[in-house]
Design an enzyme around this catalytic site. Sequence first.
Site: not given
Length: 293
Positions: A129, A104, A60
């Site tokens: 997200d 994460q 990412k």
Amino acid sequence: MESQVSKANILNGKELSVAILEQLKPRAAAIAKLNNDNPPGLATVLVGEDPASHVYVRNKRRACEKVGLTNFHYELEGNTGQAKLLALIDELNCNIEVDGILVQLPLPKGFDYDENEVLAAIAPTKDADGFHPQNQGALMQGTEAPVPCTPKGVMRLLDESGMQGSGKHAVVVGRSNIVGKPVAMLLLAQNFTVTICHSRTADLALEVSRADVVVAAVGVAKLIKGEWLKQGAVVLDVGINRGDDGKLVGDVDFDSACARASYITPVPGGVGPMTIAMLLSNTVEAAEQRLGL
Ligand code: NAD
């Protein structure tokens, strides 16, 4: 007699994601120009030592660099604790150079992290997200909000197949909050008739055999067999599993599925790279909204 074996078209997420990232570059540059040379910023927060999480976050961050986004990266010890993690999120919520925040998952086991509380602490406008409860509610209501990255990537790949929802049946295998449920909502919004299957579904083969579109998000290698598929089905495989030989495989038995599917995503190189492209896309969109573009 000629063989009836057909070969499915490959939905190449690797190539498509490169094209999407390429399209984000001028948008990121335009934002920087309007914003005192500050491109959109993505904060990545990694807690603990999980090797797979380290690989995902590294990919990412590399994508940020390629597209020209600023990456604010934080690595915290596994035992940092919920309070300090929430304090960092609060700080990032207030930082005007940060447009997207990614924590994460999963958070390390054995400590008292509450993932839902962490996700709810992220400002909904910076929720790159798309996991904040407010944004998940917006998805249910069909109102505009950041959409979870993997489901968004699945829909973008489905677009490539040309399959339209009206009169068609989609079967989603898996009911997680991050993939199965949101992808089902997105399919519904595109007028598919949607069935969600899970570990307690009685006859998975029968359900899958009725599907014009199959989305597999389970985490069991080669669970879905080619023989189960309707001829011409579009197959989107989200699963990432290690096969017996150590190689990555999906939830669909790719070789047998190719004989029946009209379009199929490979693993690797299908849904995976699209997830990262959608994360960066959500971050650029958040920056554009902040600047009223
Ligand atoms: P999860 O474990 O949260 O959910 C799995 C779901 O599968 C559950 O709803 C469960 O009911 C269902 N299930 C389990 N066994 C089943 C069976 N035998 N038959 C039918 N349903 C069954 O997993 P998740 O987070 O949704 O991830 C699913 C898979 O997708 C994993 O392999 C994960 O690594 C992968 N994944 C990939 C990406 C990507 O970027 N490509 C992103 C997220 C997840």
